[in-house]
Design a protein around this motif. Sequence first.
Motif, short mmCIF file in Angstrom:
data_model
loop_
_atom_site.label_atom_id
_atom_site.label_comp_id
_atom_site.label_asym_id
_atom_site.label_seq_id
_atom_site.Cartn_x
_atom_site.Cartn_y
_atom_site.Cartn_z
N SER A 180 35.89 34.80 32.63
CA SER A 180 35.31 35.35 31.41
C SER A 180 36.19 36.41 30.76
O SER A 180 35.83 36.93 29.71
N VAL A 181 37.31 36.76 31.38
CA VAL A 181 38.21 37.78 30.84
C VAL A 181 39.44 37.10 30.27
O VAL A 181 40.04 36.24 30.92
N LYS A 182 39.82 37.46 29.06
CA LYS A 182 40.98 36.86 28.39
C LYS A 182 42.26 37.16 29.15
O LYS A 182 42.51 38.29 29.57
N SER A 183 43.08 36.14 29.28
CA SER A 183 44.37 36.34 29.94
C SER A 183 45.31 37.12 29.04
O SER A 183 45.17 37.13 27.82
N PHE A 184 46.31 37.75 29.64
CA PHE A 184 47.22 38.63 28.90
C PHE A 184 48.04 37.86 27.88
O PHE A 184 48.49 38.43 26.88
N ASP A 185 48.29 36.56 28.10
CA ASP A 185 49.14 35.77 27.21
C ASP A 185 48.35 34.90 26.25
O ASP A 185 48.93 34.02 25.60
N CYS A 186 47.06 35.16 26.12
CA CYS A 186 46.20 34.36 25.23
C CYS A 186 45.98 35.11 23.92
O CYS A 186 45.98 36.34 23.87
N CYS A 187 45.76 34.33 22.87
CA CYS A 187 45.52 34.90 21.55
C CYS A 187 44.18 35.61 21.53
O CYS A 187 43.20 35.14 22.10
#
Length: 294
Positions: free
Chosen positions: A39-46
């Motif tokens: 549920s947490v956005k990855s560091f390399d995602c928009c």
Amino acid sequence: MTRHARNCTAGAVYTYNEKKKDAQESGYGTNSQRIGKDSVKSFDCCSLTLQPCRNPVVTKDGYLFDKEAILQYIITKKNEYSRKMKEYEKLKKSEELEVSQEMSKKQQSCIDNFINSSKPVSTPAREDVAAVASTSASSSSISNMSNGHESKLPSFWIPSQCPNAGLAKAKKPDPTIYCPVSMQPLKAKDLINVKFTLVDEKDKTALVAKENRYMCPVTRDVLNNAVPCAVLRPTGDVVTMECVEKLIKKDMIHPLTSQKLKEKDIIPLQRGGTGYAITNDKLQAKEQRPALQV
């Protein structure tokens, strides 16, 4: 005295586990659950599409976007500003017309009062006095349907006849475009291209399917949400903050190109953050349900 046994059903204490179990089965109360990794956005995602960036760019504040998504966002906001500006100009013209009409009415009323005051005063006849008295009596009626007011009654079903119709003032729209995450002013020319170093360039697997996609080009450490990263503005390379603290900040020289760097050239990359949680904080979701009334 309460009975103490293995199958005790006459306990005087309502334990926490029993209360939690009953609340979960009854459908009342608040459910709390820690948000998982998915549920947490990855560091390399928009930050807009929440997908791995194909053409990554970063803002001055360190928020990562896909170039196509953020440019589409900027174009949409510019079109919205143009539409609001047209509405503002139209409303402004209608206000100016209304003010000019009101001024002309006041000027005409002043002229009429001057003409009436210059006429000679004549003694009214008895019939005229009676007519004026009857007219004043009828005008003193408290009914809002008399004296031609029936056509001026407010209507809550017609917008133009509402009591508050015409009170809204024209407000000039703000031309500034703000970042959808940090709400800071955003311009297309301020976006910085980002260059990620692949872990294995020979691997043809899709980026979405890879667990470890990128690494630091200097230390060769694998990058993920648990590793703080920074973007070097001149080249757009993504390195770890450990590399920045231990290697780069000593001489402020780019480790790959030997270029002189400044403090503003090191942009910390923001991690995590979705609609459910912000970066590494308050990673707990709550579901509000009806409260059980005693």
